[in-house]
Design a protein around this motif. Structure first.
Motif, short mmCIF file in Angstrom:
data_model
loop_
_atom_site.label_atom_id
_atom_site.label_comp_id
_atom_site.label_asym_id
_atom_site.label_seq_id
_atom_site.Cartn_x
_atom_site.Cartn_y
_atom_site.Cartn_z
N PRO A 6 0.83 -1.19 0.00
CA PRO A 6 0.00 0.00 0.00
C PRO A 6 0.87 1.25 0.00
O PRO A 6 0.88 2.03 0.92
N MET A 64 1.00 -5.27 8.48
CA MET A 64 0.70 -6.09 7.30
C MET A 64 0.63 -7.57 7.68
O MET A 64 1.55 -8.09 8.30
N TYR A 69 -3.96 -15.19 6.09
CA TYR A 69 -4.23 -15.01 7.53
C TYR A 69 -5.07 -13.76 7.82
O TYR A 69 -5.29 -13.42 8.97
N ARG A 70 -5.55 -13.09 6.76
CA ARG A 70 -6.37 -11.89 6.99
C ARG A 70 -7.80 -12.24 7.36
O ARG A 70 -8.27 -13.33 7.09
N LYS A 72 -9.11 -12.81 10.18
CA LYS A 72 -9.24 -13.81 11.24
C LYS A 72 -9.06 -13.16 12.62
O LYS A 72 -8.85 -13.85 13.61
N GLY A 73 -9.03 -11.84 12.65
CA GLY A 73 -8.89 -11.14 13.92
C GLY A 73 -7.45 -10.90 14.36
O GLY A 73 -7.22 -10.33 15.43
N GLY A 75 -4.93 -9.00 12.95
CA GLY A 75 -4.54 -7.58 12.91
C GLY A 75 -5.11 -6.85 14.11
O GLY A 75 -4.41 -6.07 14.77
N LEU A 99 -2.45 6.29 6.22
CA LEU A 99 -3.08 5.20 5.51
C LEU A 99 -3.20 5.58 4.04
O LEU A 99 -3.69 6.67 3.73
N ASN A 103 -6.91 2.25 -0.19
CA ASN A 103 -6.93 1.04 0.64
C ASN A 103 -8.19 1.00 1.51
O ASN A 103 -8.13 1.08 2.74
N ALA A 106 -8.42 -1.36 4.55
CA ALA A 106 -7.67 -0.92 5.73
C ALA A 106 -8.39 0.24 6.42
O ALA A 106 -8.37 0.34 7.65
N PHE A 109 -10.76 -1.30 8.62
CA PHE A 109 -10.06 -1.92 9.75
C PHE A 109 -9.74 -0.88 10.82
O PHE A 109 -10.07 -1.06 12.00
N TRP A 110 -9.12 0.24 10.41
CA TRP A 110 -8.70 1.23 11.42
C TRP A 110 -9.92 1.87 12.07
O TRP A 110 -9.92 2.11 13.28
N LYS A 112 -12.81 0.50 12.55
CA LYS A 112 -13.37 -0.49 13.48
C LYS A 112 -12.63 -0.44 14.82
O LYS A 112 -13.22 -0.71 15.87
#
Ligand SMILES: CC(C)(COP(=O)(O)OP(=O)(O)OC[C@H]1O[C@@H](n2cnc3c(N)ncnc32)[C@H](O)[C@@H]1OP(=O)(O)O)[C@@H](O)C(=O)NCCC(=O)NCCS
Length: 139
Positions: A6, A64, A69-70, A72-73, A75, A99, A103, A106, A109-110, A112
């Motif tokens: 990114p 990253m 593995y993304r 799945k909690g 990060g 950021l 993206n 992401a 994600f942030w 959240k």
């Protein structure tokens, strides 16, 4: 690492990682592997306090996780640990991040995890176009 980067380069590479590790050392920035058993599945890099000489600011530069593995909690768990470590030192009042604008996953994600977009789009020192993120710490 076999994953889109990114940032300004289309792909992350070992050379980029080595250069970033050297830069992290020079800036007293922490650079850690994220492991599932013995397998390295990601990296995280952050400044736990005194970001840009401000004792009350921490900075998360990079998180990253490799694609399988993304979502799945993991990060979220990593961010939880880092925030706990930062809060344990007691002086930090905000965690700052940037950021890449392209993206949206992401950004979700942030957000959240309580990070707000407080600036940008702007061109970062690394020549990416980024938003600025910030989360206030409740001590
Ligand atoms: C962003 C990243 C670090 C998140 O790590 P993760 O382990 O996948 O995230 P978690 O499983 O803890 O959290 C998932 C949450 O993030 C958001 N999210 C992450 N990936 C998403 C996707 N592909 N689509 C939609 N939402 C996504 C959602 O809010 C999701 O919550 P939900 O599952 O309840 O909908 C990871 O996807 C990654 O490494 N991406 C590539 C690198 C990157 O963009 N890093 C961030 C900038 S430094």
């Amino acid at each position: 690492m076999d994953s889109p980067a990114p940032g300004p380069a289309a792909e992350a590479s070992i050379d980029m990682a080595v250069a970033d590790i050297e830069e992290a050392k020079a800036e007293s920035r922490i650079y850690c592997g994220i492991f599932h058993g013995k397998k390295m599945i990601g990296v995280v890099s952050y400044v736990p306090s005194r970001f840009e000489f401000r004792p009350v600011d921490a900075f998360i530069l990079l998180l990253m996780i490799i694609p399988p593995y993304r979502r799945k909690g993991i990060g979220g768990e990593v961010i939880g640990h880092i925030e706990k470590e930062i809060c344990a030192k007691g002086r930090v009042k905000a965690i700052i991040g940037t950021l890449h604008v392209n993206n949206p996953d992401a950004i979700r994600f942030w957000q959240k995890h309580g990070y707000k977009v407080v600036g940008g789009p702007e061109v970062s020192p690394g020549k990416s176009t980024v938003y600025r993120l910030r989360k206030e710490i409740q001590q």
